[in-house]
Scaffold this motif. Structure first.
Motif, mmCIF file in Angstrom:
data_model
loop_
_atom_site.group_PDB
_atom_site.id
_atom_site.type_symbol
_atom_site.label_atom_id
_atom_site.label_comp_id
_atom_site.label_asym_id
_atom_site.label_seq_id
_atom_site.Cartn_x
_atom_site.Cartn_y
_atom_site.Cartn_z
ATOM 1 N N ARG A 29 0.828 -1.205 0.000
ATOM 2 C CA ARG A 29 0.000 0.000 0.000
ATOM 3 C C ARG A 29 0.864 1.259 0.000
ATOM 4 O O ARG A 29 0.532 2.263 -0.630
ATOM 5 N N ALA A 30 2.006 1.188 0.704
ATOM 6 C CA ALA A 30 2.914 2.330 0.776
ATOM 7 C C ALA A 30 3.578 2.620 -0.570
ATOM 8 O O ALA A 30 4.042 3.735 -0.808
ATOM 9 N N GLU A 31 3.597 1.639 -1.469
ATOM 10 C CA GLU A 31 4.208 1.828 -2.785
ATOM 11 C C GLU A 31 3.334 2.664 -3.718
ATOM 12 O O GLU A 31 3.765 3.018 -4.805
ATOM 13 N N GLY A 32 2.134 2.947 -3.340
ATOM 14 C CA GLY A 32 1.259 3.754 -4.187
ATOM 15 C C GLY A 32 0.182 2.927 -4.842
ATOM 16 O O GLY A 32 -0.160 1.837 -4.388
ATOM 17 N N LYS A 33 -0.348 3.447 -5.947
ATOM 18 C CA LYS A 33 -1.511 2.843 -6.603
ATOM 19 C C LYS A 33 -1.269 1.393 -6.995
ATOM 20 O O LYS A 33 -2.092 0.527 -6.726
ATOM 21 N N GLN A 34 -0.149 1.101 -7.669
ATOM 22 C CA GLN A 34 0.136 -0.273 -8.094
ATOM 23 C C GLN A 34 0.303 -1.191 -6.877
ATOM 24 O O GLN A 34 -0.190 -2.298 -6.854
ATOM 25 N N GLY A 35 0.997 -0.692 -5.867
ATOM 26 C CA GLY A 35 1.175 -1.470 -4.644
ATOM 27 C C GLY A 35 -0.138 -1.706 -3.921
ATOM 28 O O GLY A 35 -0.378 -2.779 -3.370
ATOM 29 N N ALA A 36 -0.995 -0.698 -3.930
ATOM 30 C CA ALA A 36 -2.304 -0.836 -3.275
ATOM 31 C C ALA A 36 -3.135 -1.906 -3.965
ATOM 32 O O ALA A 36 -3.842 -2.674 -3.316
ATOM 33 N N LYS A 37 -3.050 -1.964 -5.286
ATOM 34 C CA LYS A 37 -3.786 -2.985 -6.038
ATOM 35 C C LYS A 37 -3.309 -4.380 -5.637
ATOM 36 O O LYS A 37 -4.113 -5.283 -5.429
ATOM 37 N N LYS A 38 -1.994 -4.539 -5.508
ATOM 38 C CA LYS A 38 -1.450 -5.839 -5.086
ATOM 39 C C LYS A 38 -1.879 -6.167 -3.656
ATOM 40 O O LYS A 38 -2.208 -7.309 -3.353
ATOM 41 N N ALA A 39 -1.856 -5.157 -2.798
ATOM 42 C CA ALA A 39 -2.269 -5.368 -1.404
ATOM 43 C C ALA A 39 -3.734 -5.768 -1.340
ATOM 44 O O ALA A 39 -4.113 -6.645 -0.559
ATOM 45 N N ASP A 40 -4.562 -5.133 -2.162
ATOM 46 C CA ASP A 40 -5.980 -5.477 -2.195
ATOM 47 C C ASP A 40 -6.179 -6.908 -2.682
ATOM 48 O O ASP A 40 -7.038 -7.629 -2.177
#
Length: 149
Positions: A29-40
């Motif tokens: 999530r801290a990585e931004g939009k792409q990271g948030a997608k992976k976290a989701d």
């Protein structure tokens, strides 16, 4: 091999594994939009696994750990509500189909077109899972590695 949960007698993710997954989701999530997608995607897989019957949940948890260890480049996501793992193009490589969802005798690990398991003119793409053992763990690791090679 299944691990005993540090806080109970149940088999499945240990307390340390739960903590590591939560930390990884926070990092993504801290990585931004792409990271948030992976976290989701990771959270959706964990939620899907948590809803399973205990015997299916143990298998799905161990498959998840094996995938994380042997194919860290795959992204967890749900696919038709099932835990699945996708390549960098977002294509599902394989999914875990739990017995309870479809009222079948056994759960399966099902490989899709993006998996690299081709062997001649015919090859298996679905594997039945009834229980976890060191032998099953080794076979799953080999299949996962082959699927992404």
């Amino acid at each position: 091999m299944p691990t005993k949960n540090d806080k109970s007698d149940s088999v499945g993710f240990s307390v340390a594994e739960h903590a590591a997954m939560k930390e990884r989701a926070a990092e993504l999530r801290a990585e931004g939009k792409q990271g948030a997608k992976k976290a989701d995607g990771l959270q959706a897989v964990l939620d899907s696994i948590a809803k399973m019957a205990p015997e299916d949940r143990v298998l799905a948890e161990r498959v998840h750990v094996s995938v994380t260890e042997n194919a860290p480049g795959l992204s967890p996501k749900t696919w038709y509500g099932m835990p699945a793992y996708a390549n960098e193009d977002g294509k599902v490589v394989f999914c875990f189909k739990n017995a309870g969802k479809f009222n079948t005798r056994y759960s399966t690990l099902e490989f899709q077109d993006a998996a690299h398991l081709d062997a001649g003119e015919i090859w298996p793409v679905s594997y039945a899972l009834e229980k976890w053992s060191p032998v099953v763990e080794k076979q799953i690791a080999e299949l996962v590695k082959a699927a992404i090679s």
